[in-house]
Design an enzyme around this catalytic site. Structure first.
Site, PDB file in Angstrom:
ATOM      1  N   HIS A   3      -2.192  24.904  11.669  1.00  0.00           N
ATOM      2  CA  HIS A   3      -3.365  25.248  10.736  1.00  0.00           C
ATOM      3  C   HIS A   3      -3.444  24.752   9.688  1.00  0.00           C
ATOM      4  O   HIS A   3      -5.093  24.152   9.591  1.00  0.00           O
ATOM      5  CB  HIS A   3      -3.869  26.708  10.814  1.00  0.00           C
ATOM      6  N   SER A  34      -0.390  30.136   3.409  1.00  0.00           N
ATOM      7  CA  SER A  34       0.568  30.098   4.717  1.00  0.00           C
ATOM      8  C   SER A  34       1.703  29.151   4.538  1.00  0.00           C
ATOM      9  O   SER A  34       1.667  28.050   3.489  1.00  0.00           O
ATOM     10  CB  SER A  34      -1.218  28.407   4.735  1.00  0.00           C
ATOM     11  N   HIS A  72      -6.400 -41.365  16.195  1.00  0.00           N
ATOM     12  CA  HIS A  72      -5.294 -40.742  17.120  1.00  0.00           C
ATOM     13  C   HIS A  72      -5.583 -41.225  18.442  1.00  0.00           C
ATOM     14  O   HIS A  72      -6.380 -41.201  18.889  1.00  0.00           O
ATOM     15  CB  HIS A  72      -5.629 -39.206  17.158  1.00  0.00           C
TER      16      HIS A  72
END
Length: 991
Positions: free
Chosen positions: A223, A264, A725
């Site tokens: 929790h 807790s 190219h």
């Protein structure tokens, strides 16, 4: 008498004579007479003996045949040779004989025979029984009480090996519970978190907290992270760990009223009062409270909504998240922050800005968040605008100072929509139903303006692009520049296929219609072995995909040789990677005598836009020819048909020579390939210019005229990198290049003409490094190397114009008298180039008088228009012509643009850039000057000393300071010597 013991019974053994005389009647009958086995009497007839006699004769005959077979000399030699052979392990694990040679066998037989004879003589007693006295053999010095060593000269003592003692690992043995307790004590004392892992994905983090001077174990529970579980921790999985935690903590001082939010996960032991009161298990892990009291996290809770969990307070949790994210997004501090406002005002400020951009009822409500996510962007902006209007009074009351004006203005502008749609509608009426390019551009701009703040970035970029194109068109239309003529240029590719007679001749084709190379294929090895690299398909094609050249890269489509059988993937393989597409410019065309040479230009479409190259699919073991038309595939020579070749980097122009080889006569193929290998390739090298390749093709055409009609491979033009190219059989994955229209060698040879006005003829076939940077380095290097500078002046005089990038380079060239030599060389050869050197010399004199860098750069900019005018009338047959022309054009345009800015009072922000460039140039000049030849330095220094000695005799000995000043001045002029370290200078200072 001898006996044998069988158990406890002694059985005597009779002698042999007694056994022989013993009668059968004395034997004991163990078997009953009726069951006694009897031997039948043999019935051997005459036929039996006759048959046995034949078998015996056959056996003797076989033995004689076998003996005769092995008694031959050849078989005896083979058996002897096999006997002398050694066993060895052959291929596939087989055991074979390693047979000696015949000479070795005969030598071995002679050795064995000699050994047998020697042994026989020795056994007969025929040997020398005399004893040799060592005293007669050894020298006298050795025979009298001296130890004689029998060690050879190669004797070496073997040292005792020291055994390394390996330290054994000391393993501490302890029970598991004791080990766990020790680990927890260390974690408690050093405040180290411990992760507790259970079954599957069950994990909890254990930390230790101090409470009233004692340690308390705290376990993370679900929790605390916002997850609700009926049972937050399994007791069966962690009971032994909970027991160990209680052993290292002391919780006796914890009372029930101490259990507050934030407790807790506290672990309480078996003997604790709260454990006995609220837990049915031996341990208690605090979860929270309900109506009955404290809730144990180890026990199951049916309705966890009824539990008031003891995690941190909501305010604390909120500020923990606030602080964590706020610190991540804060800007870099430029001052020391102080708390000028209280927390209440800060909360109001955060709340109003949160509601302005994220209006919700509760931040923790998931429904409120989803309601903002589900709406469209326009609806979201409308809701923000409505919220801004509703809370207008609150915004006004909060707006106390001017520090929030920019924020409010940003929110207001971002949420407001365009209200004035009347003008946009009028524009739409005027351009409606018009399909011209300019009207469509106006429509795109109007759409972006109508949306206002709702416009997307893509739409805004499109509107700006359309506005730019309209501006360019309007400028060209108003000024009527020469670009208008280029817009009318069309150079569509031919719709007819080019015919090659060599490929149509039936005598040169096989039964399948393929070209037969013959002797041409054999002689083509000279090119394949030296300048091509073999492609091994088993190693993959990945390393051949990227084709590097010094000014960029291009991707080959060789990877598409692996064809996917899936239709979707096969269609994906047809897509290429596009570069930035260049429009049609003056670089795409070639002119001669004011007319276009269409075969030396780029191919265009019907509307005048350039035709961009598409994906060129690859093939295996082919020579592909055919420039702008459909390609033709020719199988490689038979000797190379089973291999795949790719040209090495910088040698892709060899595909042009291979295409020419198709048209060469077979009896001349040897001379053709040898001339390419021995003459042309060393002359061209890597990445030559198109002009040089065309010149080489012309030379080959002179010796082999039949090659002039040969078809060329596909040639793509890359204007961005100034590259040609030459596409081979592996195609091109990169698309978006321009296409050269030249289809035959005759078309290519036109690029070798000096009269042809074309930028493409200076392009490199396969790529070139950045020309200007390379030429600048060569110029700086040549300043301090007279031989190199003389070569540059003869071969490429325009390179001296690149010295205008820096006043330092101009001054160095003036001091080294390079301008004077250039005038002497070119004043008779080319009057225009000589005029350039004269202007540069006059400019450098002015620059040398100016002391500020800004004044020097202004003088250079003022001289640029005159030089640019002269350059346009010069021939462009040098490699430095285009970089020098670009440099002058940039300086002229920059001066024109900055003039308007300076007139309007705006500062020129490029001064820092010029300063840094000047520092880099000075540093480069110093490096090249440091690399000058040592002989040149020595000669200069000796010349200076000779001058000083000559003038020093005429000086008054009392005026040595003047001599030192003259020496320092000459040294500073030459830049070869530091006067502070010179011996002559030191001698003058001491005098």
């Amino acid at each position: 008498m001898a006996s044998i013991m069988i158990g406890s019974i002694s059985v005597p053994i009779a002698k042999t004579e007694q056994c022989a005389n013993t009668q059968v009647s004395n034997r004991a009958n163990i078997v009953a007479p009726g069951h006694m086995a009897t031997c039948p009497l043999p019935l051997k007839t005459h036929m039996y003996y006759r048959h046995e006699s034949k078998k015996l004769m056959q056996s003797n005959k076989s033995i004689d045949i076998l003996n005769n077979f092995f008694s031959t000399d050849e078989m005896k030699f083979r058996l002897t040779r096999n006997e002398m052979s050694k066993l060895k392990k052959g291929p596939s694990g087989r055991i074979v004989l390693r047979k000696p040679s015949k000479q070795r066998v005969f030598a071995r037989i002679e050795q064995d025979e000699a050994a047998r004879k020697e042994e026989a003589v020795f056994l007969e007693g025929n040997y020398d029984d005399s004893i040799t006295n060592l005293a007669r053999v050894l020298p006298p010095a050795v025979t009298h009480n001296v130890d004689v060593s029998l060690r050879s000269p190669f004797y070496k003592r073997t040292y005792k090996k020291e055994r390394k003692k390996v330290a054994q690992k000391q393993i501490v043995q302890a029970p598991l519970n004791s080990l766990c307790t020790r680990v927890l004590k260390i974690a408690r004392n050093k405040n180290i978190p411990v992760e507790m892992i259970g079954n599957k994905k069950t994990r909890h983090t254990l930390t230790f907290k101090r409470f009233r001077g004692c340690f308390v174990g705290k376990v993370s529970v679900a929790h605390e992270e916002g997850r609700m579980r009926h049972t937050e921790m399994s007791y069966e999985q962690f009971k032994w760990l909970l027991k160990a935690i209680c052993q290292v903590t002391h919780t006796e001082r914890i009372r029930e009223e101490d259990i507050k939010p934030g407790c807790s996960g506290w672990v309480l032991g078996t003997n604790h009062t709260l454990t006995k009161r609220y837990s049915r298990l031996p341990h208690l892990v605090i979860r929270g409270r309900d109506d009955d009291g404290i809730v144990n996290a180890l026990e199951q809770v049916l309705f966890y909504s009824e539990v008031d969990h003891s995690s941190s307070q909501p305010e604390v949790q909120f500020f923990q998240g606030w602080r964590r994210i706020f610190d991540k997004f804060r800007p870099s501090p430029d001052h020391v922050c102080k708390a000028d406002h209280n927390n209440e005002e800060c909360g109001e400020l955060a709340a109003i800005f949160c509601q302005a951009l994220f209006p919700v009822v509760k931040l923790s409500c998931q429904t409120c968040r989803e309601s903002l996510v589900e709406v469209s962007f326009e609806e979201f902006k409308d809701s923000l605008n409505a919220n801004f209007i509703i809370h207008k009074d609150e915004w006004g009351s909060f707006k106390e100072g001017s520090q929030y004006d920019n924020i409010f203005k940003l929110i207001k502008v971002a949420t407001q929509a365009t209200q004035n749609l009347k003008l946009s509608s009028e524009v739409m009426k005027l351009v409606q139903n018009h399909t011209s390019t300019h009207m469509k551009q106006i429509q795109d701009i109007n759409k972006a303006l109508m949306k206002g703040s709702l416009v997307a970035q893509d739409e805004l970029d499109l509107a700006l692009k359309q506005l730019l194109e309209m501006t360019q068109w309007f400028k060209n239309h108003m000024h009527l520049t020469g670009e208008e003529a280029l817009k009318m240029f069309r150079n569509k590719r031919s719709s007819k296929a080019m015919i090659n007679p060599s490929l149509l001749c039936g005598n040169q084709l096989d039964k399948n219609g393929n070209f037969v190379w013959g002797e041409r294929g054999y002689h083509s090895k000279r090119l394949f072995k030296n300048f091509f690299e073999e492609v091994i398909p088993s190693e993959g094609y990945t390393k051949y995909v990227v084709r590097n050249f010094p000014n960029g890269t291009r991707k080959l489509a060789i990877g598409s040789l692996i064809v996917p059988l899936n239709l979707d993937r096969a269609r994906t393989a047809l897509l290429g990677e596009s570069i930035e597409k260049k429009p049609l410019t003056s670089a795409c065309v070639s002119q001669q005598n004011g007319n276009y040479i269409h075969s030396c230009c780029c191919v265009t479409m019907d509307d005048g836009t350039p035709m961009y190259s598409e994906l060129k699919s690859p093939t295996k073991r082919h020579l592909v020819i055919g420039a702008s038309s459909d390609p033709k595939y020719i199988d490689l020579p038979a000797s190379e048909a089973e291999r795949m070749y790719i040209a090495k980097e910088g040698y892709c122009y060899l595909s042009i020579f291979l295409a020419m080889l198709v048209n060469v006569n077979e009896n001349e193929a040897k001379d053709f390939t040898k001339m390419i290998r021995d003459v042309l390739i060393p002359m061209l090298g890597q990445w030559p210019s198109l002009m040089d390749v065309a010149t080489a093709a012309y030379i080959l055409g002179v010796f082999h005229p039949e090659t002039r009609c040969a078809e060329l491979p596909r040639i793509l033009v890359d204007h961005a990198t100034q590259t040609m190219h030459v596409i081979d059989s592996y195609g091109s994955l990169t698309v978006g290049y321009h296409v050269l229209k030249a289809g035959t060698v005759n078309h290519l040879i036109q690029f070798a003409s000096n009269d042809l006005q074309s930028e493409m003829k200076h392009y490199r076939v396969g790529g070139t490094p950045t020309q200007r940077i390379k030429l600048e380095e060569q110029l700086i290097k040549g300043i301090f190397k007279p031989k190199l500078m003389m070569q540059l002046l003869h071969d490429d005089p325009y390179i001296l114009l690149l010295g205008m990038i820096s006043p330092t380079i101009l001054v160095h060239m003036y001091r080294m008298r390079h301008f004077e030599r250039g005038i002497e060389i070119w004043i008779k050869r080319d009057h225009e180039i000589g005029k350039i050197f004269v202007i540069l010399e006059q400019l450098t004199r002015k620059v040398a008088l100016a002391e500020v860098l800004v004044d020097q750069l202004n003088l250079i900019s003022e001289a640029s228009p005159h030089l640019l005018e002269i350059m346009k009338g010069c021939q462009d047959n040098q490699r430095a012509y285009v970089p020098a022309l670009d440099l002058l054009t940039i300086q002229v345009e920059r001066e024109f643009s900055n003039k308007e800015l300076k007139t309007n009072g705006y500062p020129d922000l490029q001064q820092t850039l010029f300063d840094m460039r000047e520092k880099n140039v000075c540093k480069a000049a110093a490096q090249f000057m440091a690399r000058a030849k040592l002989a040149g330095k020595i000669l200069c220094n000796r010349a200076i000393e000779a001058i000083l000695d000559f003038y020093g005799k005429k000086f008054n000995p009392a005026s040595k300071r003047r001599k030192a000043r003259i020496f320092a001045t000459i040294c500073s002029r030459v830049f070869y010597h530091d006067p502070s370290t010179c011996e002559e200078h030191s001698r003058c200072r001491r005098a």
